[in-house]
Design a protein around this motif. Structure first.
Motif, PDB file in Angstrom:
ATOM      1  N   HIS A 117       0.839  -1.202   0.000  1.00  0.00           N
ATOM      2  CA  HIS A 117       0.000   0.000   0.000  1.00  0.00           C
ATOM      3  C   HIS A 117       0.875   1.253   0.000  1.00  0.00           C
ATOM      4  CE1 HIS A 117      -1.985   3.299   2.266  1.00  0.00           C
ATOM      5  NE2 HIS A 117      -3.028   2.981   1.536  1.00  0.00           N
ATOM      6  N   ALA A 118       1.887   1.281   0.873  1.00  0.00           N
ATOM      7  CA  ALA A 118       2.781   2.432   0.941  1.00  0.00           C
ATOM      8  C   ALA A 118       3.541   2.602  -0.365  1.00  0.00           C
ATOM      9  CB  ALA A 118       3.754   2.270   2.108  1.00  0.00           C
ATOM     10  N   ALA A 119       3.981   1.481  -0.963  1.00  0.00           N
ATOM     11  CA  ALA A 119       4.749   1.545  -2.205  1.00  0.00           C
ATOM     12  C   ALA A 119       3.938   2.135  -3.353  1.00  0.00           C
ATOM     13  CB  ALA A 119       5.240   0.148  -2.571  1.00  0.00           C
ATOM     14  N   VAL A 120       2.660   1.796  -3.389  1.00  0.00           N
ATOM     15  CA  VAL A 120       1.796   2.209  -4.512  1.00  0.00           C
ATOM     16  C   VAL A 120       1.203   3.602  -4.304  1.00  0.00           C
ATOM     17  CG1 VAL A 120      -0.359   1.648  -5.725  1.00  0.00           C
ATOM     18  CG2 VAL A 120       1.278  -0.173  -5.152  1.00  0.00           C
ATOM     19  N   THR A 121       0.841   3.937  -3.063  1.00  0.00           N
ATOM     20  CA  THR A 121       0.134   5.200  -2.816  1.00  0.00           C
ATOM     21  C   THR A 121       1.019   6.302  -2.243  1.00  0.00           C
ATOM     22  OG1 THR A 121      -0.478   4.636  -0.537  1.00  0.00           O
ATOM     23  CG2 THR A 121      -1.961   3.891  -2.306  1.00  0.00           C
ATOM     24  N   ARG A 122       2.158   5.933  -1.637  1.00  0.00           N
ATOM     25  CA  ARG A 122       3.002   6.875  -0.891  1.00  0.00           C
ATOM     26  C   ARG A 122       2.178   7.569   0.204  1.00  0.00           C
ATOM     27  NH1 ARG A 122       8.665   6.961  -2.326  1.00  0.00           N
ATOM     28  NH2 ARG A 122       8.708   9.146  -1.697  1.00  0.00           N
ATOM     29  N   GLN A 123       1.249   6.818   0.780  1.00  0.00           N
ATOM     30  CA  GLN A 123       0.406   7.302   1.881  1.00  0.00           C
ATOM     31  C   GLN A 123       0.457   6.315   3.040  1.00  0.00           C
ATOM     32  OE1 GLN A 123      -3.328   7.362  -0.278  1.00  0.00           O
ATOM     33  NE2 GLN A 123      -3.356   9.605  -0.289  1.00  0.00           N
ATOM     34  N   ASP A 124       0.186   6.812   4.261  1.00  0.00           N
ATOM     35  CA  ASP A 124       0.047   5.906   5.389  1.00  0.00           C
ATOM     36  C   ASP A 124      -1.350   5.302   5.367  1.00  0.00           C
ATOM     37  OD1 ASP A 124      -1.722   7.801   6.522  1.00  0.00           O
ATOM     38  OD2 ASP A 124      -0.197   8.605   7.873  1.00  0.00           O
ATOM     39  N   MET A 125      -1.641   4.463   6.343  1.00  0.00           N
ATOM     40  CA  MET A 125      -2.922   3.757   6.334  1.00  0.00           C
ATOM     41  C   MET A 125      -4.104   4.678   6.621  1.00  0.00           C
ATOM     42  SD  MET A 125      -2.625   0.665   5.374  1.00  0.00           S
ATOM     43  CE  MET A 125      -4.153  -0.060   5.968  1.00  0.00           C
ATOM     44  N   GLN A 126      -3.845   5.875   7.066  1.00  0.00           N
ATOM     45  CA  GLN A 126      -4.901   6.873   7.265  1.00  0.00           C
ATOM     46  C   GLN A 126      -5.077   7.762   6.035  1.00  0.00           C
ATOM     47  OE1 GLN A 126      -2.550   6.208   9.926  1.00  0.00           O
ATOM     48  NE2 GLN A 126      -4.163   4.764  10.480  1.00  0.00           N
ATOM     49  N   GLY A 127      -4.347   7.435   4.944  1.00  0.00           N
ATOM     50  CA  GLY A 127      -4.478   8.204   3.702  1.00  0.00           C
ATOM     51  C   GLY A 127      -3.735   9.522   3.717  1.00  0.00           C
ATOM     52  N   ARG A 128      -2.706   9.644   4.537  1.00  0.00           N
ATOM     53  CA  ARG A 128      -1.940  10.881   4.615  1.00  0.00           C
ATOM     54  C   ARG A 128      -0.572  10.698   3.955  1.00  0.00           C
ATOM     55  NH1 ARG A 128      -3.017  11.046  11.013  1.00  0.00           N
ATOM     56  NH2 ARG A 128      -1.608   9.284  10.725  1.00  0.00           N
ATOM     57  N   PRO A 129      -0.100  11.752   3.251  1.00  0.00           N
ATOM     58  CA  PRO A 129      -0.819  12.954   2.851  1.00  0.00           C
ATOM     59  C   PRO A 129      -1.800  12.653   1.712  1.00  0.00           C
ATOM     60  CG  PRO A 129       1.395  12.999   1.964  1.00  0.00           C
ATOM     61  CD  PRO A 129       1.324  11.781   2.840  1.00  0.00           C
ATOM     62  N   ALA A 130      -2.743  13.513   1.528  1.00  0.00           N
ATOM     63  CA  ALA A 130      -3.880  13.233   0.640  1.00  0.00           C
ATOM     64  C   ALA A 130      -3.458  12.872  -0.781  1.00  0.00           C
ATOM     65  CB  ALA A 130      -4.836  14.429   0.629  1.00  0.00           C
ATOM     66  N   GLN A 131      -2.463  13.548  -1.319  1.00  0.00           N
ATOM     67  CA  GLN A 131      -2.045  13.297  -2.687  1.00  0.00           C
ATOM     68  C   GLN A 131      -0.866  12.322  -2.777  1.00  0.00           C
ATOM     69  OE1 GLN A 131      -3.980  14.469  -5.115  1.00  0.00           O
ATOM     70  NE2 GLN A 131      -5.191  15.312  -3.428  1.00  0.00           N
ATOM     71  N   GLY A 132      -0.442  11.812  -1.644  1.00  0.00           N
ATOM     72  CA  GLY A 132       0.737  10.952  -1.637  1.00  0.00           C
ATOM     73  C   GLY A 132       1.991  11.794  -1.510  1.00  0.00           C
ATOM     74  N   TRP A 133       2.954  11.300  -0.762  1.00  0.00           N
ATOM     75  CA  TRP A 133       4.184  12.049  -0.493  1.00  0.00           C
ATOM     76  C   TRP A 133       5.195  11.790  -1.603  1.00  0.00           C
ATOM     77  CZ3 TRP A 133       9.120  10.662   2.185  1.00  0.00           C
ATOM     78  CH2 TRP A 133       9.810  11.791   2.616  1.00  0.00           C
ATOM     79  N   TYR A 134       5.477  12.840  -2.393  1.00  0.00           N
ATOM     80  CA  TYR A 134       6.342  12.695  -3.565  1.00  0.00           C
ATOM     81  C   TYR A 134       5.873  11.496  -4.393  1.00  0.00           C
ATOM     82  CZ  TYR A 134       9.328  16.342  -1.696  1.00  0.00           C
ATOM     83  OH  TYR A 134       9.790  17.554  -1.238  1.00  0.00           O
ATOM     84  N   ARG A 135       4.662  11.613  -4.850  1.00  0.00           N
ATOM     85  CA  ARG A 135       3.963  10.520  -5.533  1.00  0.00           C
ATOM     86  C   ARG A 135       4.716  10.028  -6.778  1.00  0.00           C
ATOM     87  NH1 ARG A 135      -1.475   9.112  -4.861  1.00  0.00           N
ATOM     88  NH2 ARG A 135      -1.890   7.187  -5.997  1.00  0.00           N
ATOM     89  N   GLU A 136       5.554  10.874  -7.348  1.00  0.00           N
ATOM     90  CA  GLU A 136       6.282  10.485  -8.559  1.00  0.00           C
ATOM     91  C   GLU A 136       7.261   9.327  -8.299  1.00  0.00           C
ATOM     92  OE1 GLU A 136       8.633  13.883  -6.688  1.00  0.00           O
ATOM     93  OE2 GLU A 136       6.521  13.390  -7.059  1.00  0.00           O
TER      94      GLU A 136
END
Length: 560
Positions: A471-490
């Motif tokens: 989940h973290a690898a794909v979304t760059r978010q924690d399990m609470q969905g933070r940060p909303a857009q993903g952290w350095y999503r690129e």
């Protein structure tokens, strides 16, 4: 996502184990898993779908494909219908601490403490409930989530327990918070010098405050009683129960000694090792000298156990500012962090392991730590050719952008933990600044240059749940969905890449891709059955996928 209380997770796993189907499988020539929504990666990075999977009585895969194709190659086999559920290769965690995972059940749980006051109350409650304990030990505190702006102190811990020594390990395992009694037992005074690779936090008068960073923890660890054999067995039992319930059919144990090696062999011999273990000898000191007498152990008990690598440390962790940086910390300009050894001493350790034929896996988090180890590999590989050993850097967390291509040039595997990024996003950029963050948690950059990333969790520092890692690898978010857009999503991975780094590429990092990591004829029948389809659920739901069954070598070791 921080680790949940172990007791709750272990209890679920313990009551779920079933060996009924395993007995059926061994009564026939083999077993066929039918009506599966199966996925596996194979050579050439292809994702293959299958409906049936057959394995023989020895636990080796015979056939994978359609029901008709598999049935033709498996006459007389027992058939098990999984009702259309998703079947995946067994998952591999490339960096964890098995006994550490089990041991946290016996101490103070501070992962869920959201404030200093809450942590103190948790310690006091545990101490009061366990008056027989000579030491009060716990794990998981994080001053960053407490918004203190500083470390806690021995006096604050004294308020919870003053009559006995107390030691609380930070969430990253690279700092200890101790009380006054523990400082006294360790002989730490105003005159005590910082050890090489460590730091004693001090007040304005030079007195120890109760925080010991990295190698300074050894000052207290040397007076901390060692676990008994019974305690070690209990820790291993608890960890194995948890791991199989999360679909981990193999883990890389990052740093063991003689006692752990003895237990792993005994458990493998007794059929109690329900998750395969690829172990790393901790350092090249006395335990290495004893364990390496006969050379690397590449496979034991049908690949249940291996001991053919060494774990070394270059530096500390980012949260405690022990990670070694080339330039000072952006939020603490007075420090660069800590290299554990100078270049000569570190290379001597690396060379000792390489000369003996061991894979070398070095913890390096800061850009200075990573550069030191890359420089070491560049020099030593000329003297000790890798010969397929596939040396690694564990974490490769903050790397100078100019150094990232060197991983590919030197054929060094980045062994990385996706949930570190989603746990660290609240402080990492403060520590290193905008420019250096470009080389931090840079999975896409590594993948683009052709590096194989071996994914893990660093449990118990993070949850061992591999689906939370994906989940973290794909979304760059924690399990609470933070940060909303993903952290350095690129820098995110695709779902297929995330599965690969927890299966084939993790197996590759242990030189086990010929027997593990995918569901192909000739390999071990290590697979899991899940309650949802990894490739169909929304990315935000990947971390909530549940494991229904876990099979290791054709033996069902877990059933929910």
């Amino acid at each position: 996502m921080r680790l949940l209380p172990l007791s709750a997770l272990v209890s679920t796993a313990l009551v779920s184990t079933s060996l009924v189907l395993a007995a059926q499988a061994h009564a026939a020539p083999g077993t066929v898993i039918d009506n599966a929504n199966g996925y596996t990666l194979v050579a050439g990075d292809r994702l293959v779908r299958f409906a049936s999977l057959a394995f023989d009585a020895n636990g080796r895969i015979v056939a994978v494909g359609t029901a008709r194709e598999v049935a033709a190659k498996a006459p007389g086999f027992t058939h098990v219908d999984v009702g259309g559920k998703t079947v995946l290769p067994g998952l591999v965690d490339a960096h964890g601490h098995v006994f550490g995972l089990g041991e946290i059940a016996t101490g103070v749980e501070l992962y869920s403490a959201t404030s200093l006051d809450g942590a103190v109350k948790a310690v006091a409650g545990f101490a009061g409930a366990n008056p027989q304990r000579g030491w009060v030990v716990g794990n998981g505190w994080n001053q960053e989530t407490w918004k203190l702006g500083r470390f806690p102190t021995a006096k604050e811990l004294d308020a919870a327990v003053a009559d006995r020594p107390a030691l609380m390990r930070r969430v990253d395992g690279h700092a200890a918070w101790v009380n006054s009694r523990a400082l006294a037992l360790a002989g730490i005074t105003k005159e005590t010098r910082d050890p090489a690779g460590g730091k004693i936090e001090r007040d304005a008068q030079g007195n120890a405050t109760g925080i010991l960073v990295d190698a300074a923890m050894d000052l207290v660890n040397r007076v901390l009683p060692r676990p008994t054999e019974a305690e070690s067995r209990a820790a291993l039992d608890g960890a194995l129960a948890m791991l199989k319930g999360m679909g981990l059919t193999s883990v890389h144990d990052a740093g063991i000694g003689v006692g752990a090696d003895r237990l792993y062999r005994a458990y493998a011999d007794a059929g109690k090792l329900t998750t395969r273990v690829y172990a790393m000898i901790g350092d090249t000191a006395a335990d290495f000298d004893q364990l390496a007498v006969k050379g690397p152990l590449k496979s034991y008990a049908n690949d249940l156990y291996a001991l053919s690598s060494v774990k070394l440390f270059a530096d500390g962790a980012l949260g405690s500012r022990g990670a070694a940086l080339i330039q000072p910390y952006s939020d603490a300009p007075h420090t660069h962090g800590l290299l554990f050894y100078d270049d000569a001493a570190m290379r001597a350790r690396m060379a000792k392991a390489m000369k003996a034929g061991y894979q070398v896996n070095v913890h390096a988090i800061g850009d200075a730590g990573n550069r030191q180890i890359l420089d070491g590999y560049a020099a030593l590989l000329k003297q000790y050719p890798a010969a397929g050993l596939r040396h690694r850097i564990e974490h490769a967390q903050v790397v100078a952008p100019a150094d990232i291509p060197r991983f590919a040039q030197l054929d060094i595997i980045p062994s990385m933990q996706p949930t570190h990024a989603t746990s660290d996003h609240n402080m990492a950029e403060q520590r290193v600044g905008k420019a250096r963050i470009a080389g931090a948690y840079a999975w896409r950059t590594f993948l683009k240059q052709g590096s194989r990333i071996a994914c893990g969790s660093d449990f118990p520092i993070e949850s061992p749940n591999p689906f939370q890692g994906m989940h973290a690898a794909v979304t760059r978010q924690d399990m609470q969905g933070r940060p909303a857009q993903g952290w350095y999503r690129e820098q995110a991975m695709t779902v297929k890449e995330a599965l690969r780094c927890f299966t084939l590429d993790a197996a590759y990092a242990a030189r086990q891709e010929d027997v593990l990591g995918s569901l192909e004829p000739g390999k071990w029948a290590d697979f899991i059955v899940t309650d949802r389809d990894l490739f169909a659920v929304p990315p935000a739901e990947i971390g909530r996928i549940g494991v229904l069954e876990t099979w290791v070598g054709g033996r069902q070791v877990f059933k929910r």
